[in-house]
Design an enzyme around this catalytic site. Structure first.
Site, short mmCIF file in Angstrom:
data_model
loop_
_atom_site.label_atom_id
_atom_site.label_comp_id
_atom_site.label_asym_id
_atom_site.label_seq_id
_atom_site.Cartn_x
_atom_site.Cartn_y
_atom_site.Cartn_z
N CYS A 2 1.35 -1.15 -0.03
CA CYS A 2 -0.11 -0.27 -0.15
C CYS A 2 0.79 1.36 -0.17
CB CYS A 2 -0.82 -0.16 1.05
SG CYS A 2 -1.37 -2.02 1.39
N ARG A 27 1.19 2.14 -5.68
CA ARG A 27 1.06 0.43 -4.64
C ARG A 27 -0.13 -0.17 -4.85
NH1 ARG A 27 6.15 1.18 -2.12
NH2 ARG A 27 5.24 0.31 -0.73
N TRP A 74 -3.67 -2.23 -1.05
CA TRP A 74 -3.81 -2.81 -1.96
C TRP A 74 -4.36 -4.21 -0.94
CZ3 TRP A 74 -1.15 -7.60 -2.69
CH2 TRP A 74 -1.04 -7.77 -3.88
N ASN A 100 1.84 -0.61 5.46
CA ASN A 100 0.90 -1.67 4.54
C ASN A 100 2.36 -2.67 5.62
OD1 ASN A 100 2.20 -2.26 2.12
ND2 ASN A 100 4.18 -1.03 2.57
N GLY A 101 1.77 -3.97 4.85
CA GLY A 101 2.39 -5.03 4.68
C GLY A 101 1.60 -6.33 5.61
N GLU A 455 10.46 -11.51 -21.41
CA GLU A 455 9.96 -9.98 -20.88
C GLU A 455 8.73 -9.54 -21.77
OE1 GLU A 455 10.11 -8.67 -18.38
OE2 GLU A 455 10.24 -6.47 -19.39
N LYS A 459 5.04 -8.13 -20.57
CA LYS A 459 4.50 -7.52 -20.38
C LYS A 459 3.35 -7.29 -20.94
CE LYS A 459 6.83 -5.56 -18.69
NZ LYS A 459 7.39 -5.01 -17.82
N GLU A 462 0.49 -8.90 -18.74
CA GLU A 462 0.02 -8.15 -17.04
C GLU A 462 -1.22 -6.59 -17.52
OE1 GLU A 462 3.29 -6.10 -14.77
OE2 GLU A 462 5.16 -6.50 -16.56
N HIS A 478 8.04 -30.06 -29.02
CA HIS A 478 7.30 -30.61 -27.66
C HIS A 478 6.63 -30.22 -27.15
CE1 HIS A 478 11.88 -32.39 -28.32
NE2 HIS A 478 12.14 -31.20 -29.35
N LYS A 575 2.95 -2.17 -7.42
CA LYS A 575 4.78 -1.56 -8.58
C LYS A 575 5.38 -2.38 -7.13
CE LYS A 575 7.77 0.64 -11.09
NZ LYS A 575 7.76 -0.30 -11.99
C1 F6R Z 1 7.04 -6.57 -14.21
C2 F6R Z 1 6.90 -6.32 -13.28
C3 F6R Z 1 6.88 -7.40 -12.10
C4 F6R Z 1 8.74 -7.17 -11.56
C5 F6R Z 1 8.51 -7.81 -10.41
C6 F6R Z 1 10.01 -7.64 -9.10
O1 F6R Z 1 6.70 -5.85 -15.26
O2 F6R Z 1 7.15 -5.33 -12.93
O3 F6R Z 1 7.17 -8.36 -12.56
O4 F6R Z 1 9.88 -6.55 -12.33
O5 F6R Z 1 7.28 -7.68 -8.83
O6 F6R Z 1 10.08 -6.20 -8.88
P1 F6R Z 1 11.21 -5.85 -8.35
O7 F6R Z 1 12.19 -5.23 -9.09
O8 F6R Z 1 10.79 -4.34 -8.06
O9 F6R Z 1 12.23 -6.48 -7.57
#
Ligand code: F6R
Length: 580
Positions: A2, A27, A74, A100-101, A455, A459, A462, A478, A575
């Site tokens: 959060c 967040r 969140w 937060n937590g 990647e 992207k 998500e 396979h 994030k």
């Molecule tokens: C995807 C994304 C996540 C982060 C993952 C790790 O776009 O952003 O998959 O890469 O949660 O986050 P960090 O790099 O902050 O450890």
């Protein structure tokens, strides 16, 4: 996961907190709230919805007072709704908290409080904390000592800010969740990250593990949670400007951050990695650990090291690391995390540290948790990344990985490669229209293209919610080939390198089954075999990942927008993932 912000000073707190919590909305964005110590006592306004919706409906900024806290949620315990939104108060309404937590022992603590007559109005783990402080105060403690005593009973993770009626103070504390103190003139701040405070100050003290702070307008005092002793802290100065965290005319942060890459990659390439290089050359074994996008950067480290240096190393998903890795004192663990706060990565590092391994951290956030457990830190220097989907921090991670592995090479071509790829925006927008209605999209590549295909798939899934998977081209036959039927899009990463003819074979396999091939290539042979082709500039094959990742980011962005989704805030994601 959060967002938290607290303010104490001489200005109207609600206005400062409203702006700050908007910055932190990435967040968590299912509900929002604010508590201000007004002349009539602590006033709490909160509800389910986005920051702007709730702030308008609840008229946040009509609250008067110069001390307060705010929160964007969140959900972890309890559905998103008004009751579960923070701030939470005690039975008297004289204490308000934001958290937060995850408080792991909240049921046990809650039951004990309920027996004493405390009444709870939410399903959250967080609310009990306000009641715990109330309870400690009833036993004669002042707010500070009640705060300290309550924190010491919590199991799990927390970043907490507390407001007590009539005190003109914010009490803040952290364990395994980020909290940064911002130092102003005649005013002070506490927030989940620096971006929320950049407009007001550039001097910060990130709270350490099991530390707390008492903020008053005239100063901040820091204490250890374990023994309550006062701590001396040296503030750090950060050069980020508030504009760096604003959209700057782009429709979304994600698009801005994709464009930012051509500038920030310079900064990342300019990062001094000499101390990290020394650590790498001294180590017998190298493990690289990370999650999500950062894991794809870890894979690039592994692939590049083995292909060009003949040095094998392991890339391990951080949440799996404690179960499958065997580090020892001759192991160097390289942890990659843009936020520096990811709980899975932190746990992997705790495990590696216990076994005596050395830690090298690659992160974008100065003073983040990961920097405190690392023996050496390399900063990505990508500027703040706000959109949930990582883009510019990924290219910065790649730039740093290349620098670490090939210290003598000249990589000055990389910003131009990125700028050239950005020129593809218009054609990528058209391709996004072609795939926006599809159910599945496959990504294939070989060699260095595999982590980039992964990647690209991450992207896309998500932020567009379309099912997307990546495979090494050779793996199609396979199993996954059975999923390729008429019109199924397959994005083939087929640059001219030593795998190009094998990729040509894979493209033909897909076309023969009616698949719709969109290829990234720099050869006419691949172009001829593809339904749609994105031409890459001709660059050193080692640098193809930079040329390929940008079109894939743009594709994910435009598919998301075409499907009416806000790419900056994909559902169910946050994030900074500070829960395991
Ligand atoms: C995807 C994304 C996540 C982060 C993952 C790790 O776009 O952003 O998959 O890469 O949660 O986050 P960090 O790099 O902050 O450890």
């Amino acid at each position: 996961m959060c967002g938290i912000i607290g303010y104490v000073g001489g200005r109207k707190a609600s206005e400062i907190l409203y702006k700050g919590i908007r910055t932190l909305e990435y967040r968590g964005y299912d509900s929002v709230g604010m508590a201000i110590d007004t002349q009539k006592g602590i006033e709490v306004r909160k509800d389910k919805g986005s920051v702007d919706e709730v702030a308008a409906a609840m008229q946040f900024t009509s609250m008067d007072g110069s001390v307060g806290v705010s929160h964007s949620r969140w959900a972890t315990h309890g559905v998103p709704c008004k009751e579960n939104a923070h701030p939470h108060t005690d039975c008297t309404g004289k204490i308000a908290i934001v958290h937060n937590g995850v408080i792991e022992n909240y049921q046990e603590l809650g039951e004990a409080l309920a027996k004493k007559g405390h009444k709870f109005s939410s399903e959250t783990d967080s609310e009990i904390f306000a009641h715990m402080v109330e309870d400690e105060k009833k036993q004669g403690k002042d707010t500070f000592h009640a705060f300290l005593a309550s924190l010491n009973k919590l199991k799990g993770s927390f970043a907490i800010a507390l407001l007590a009626e009539g005190e003109r103070r914010i009490y803040a504390a952290r364990k395994n969740s980020p909290l940064v103190i911002g130092l102003g003139k005649g005013e002070n701040f506490a927030a989940s990250d620096m971006t929320a405070m950049l407009e007001h100050t550039k001097d910060f003290v990130p709270l350490g593990e099991m530390e707390c702070a008492v903020l008053e307008p005239g100063g901040v005092k820091f204490y250890s949670l374990l023994d309550g002793k006062e701590l001396k802290k040296t503030p750090m100065h950060v050069d980020w400007s508030p504009e760096m965290a604003e959209k700057g005319g782009y429709a979304h942060f994600m698009l801005k951050e994709i464009y930012d890459q051509k500038h920030f990659v310079y900064e990342s390439l300019a990062t001094d990695v000499s101390a990290a290089n020394a650590l790498i050359s001294k180590s017998r074994d190298i493990h690289i650990t990370a999650c999500g996008t950062s894991y794809h950067a870890a894979l690039m480290f592994k692939y590049l090291s083995s292909k060009y240096l003949g040095k094998t190393c392991d890339a391990v998903i951080a949440s799996e690391y404690p179960f499958i890795a065997s580090p020892d004192k001759d192991t160097l663990v390289i942890a990659i995390s843009q936020s520096g706060e990811t709980a899975d990565t932190m746990k992997a590092l705790e495990f590696a540290k216990e076994k005596g391994a050395k830690i090298l951290a690659l992160t974008n956030v100065v003073g983040s948790s990961i920097t405190r457990v690392a023996d050496e830190v390399v900063y990505l220097n990508s500027g703040p990344e706000v959109s949930v989907a990582a883009t510019k921090t990924f290219t910065s991670q790649l730039a740093v990985v290349y620098k670490l592995l090939f210290p003598g090479n000249d990589f000055s071509e990389i910003p131009k490669i990125i700028a050239d790829s950005l020129q593809k925006e218009v054609e990528i927008k058209k391709i996004a229209e072609m795939i926006k209605g599809k159910q599945d999209v496959f990504f294939i590549g070989r060699g260095l293209s595999v982590p980039i295909a992964m990647e690209g798939a991450l992207k896309l899934k998500e932020i567009s919610y379309i099912h997307a998977e990546a495979y090494p081209g050779g793996e199609l036959k396979h199993g996954p080939l059975s999923l390729i039927t008429e019109g199924v899009p397959v994005i083939a990463l087929a640059p001219s390198d030593d795998s190009v003819y094998k990729m040509l074979g894979n493209i033909r396999e897909v076309r023969a089954r009616g698949g719709f091939v969109i290829s990234l290539n720099n050869s006419s042979e691949i172009e001829k075999e593809s339904n749609v082709s994105i031409k890459l500039s001709s660059v050193d094959p080692m640098l193809h990942p930079f040329a390929m990742v940008v079109p894939l980011q743009l594709l994910a962005y435009y598919v998301s927008v075409a499907r009416g989704i806000n790419p900056d805030r994909p559902r169910n994601l946050a994030k900074s993932v500070t829960v395991e």
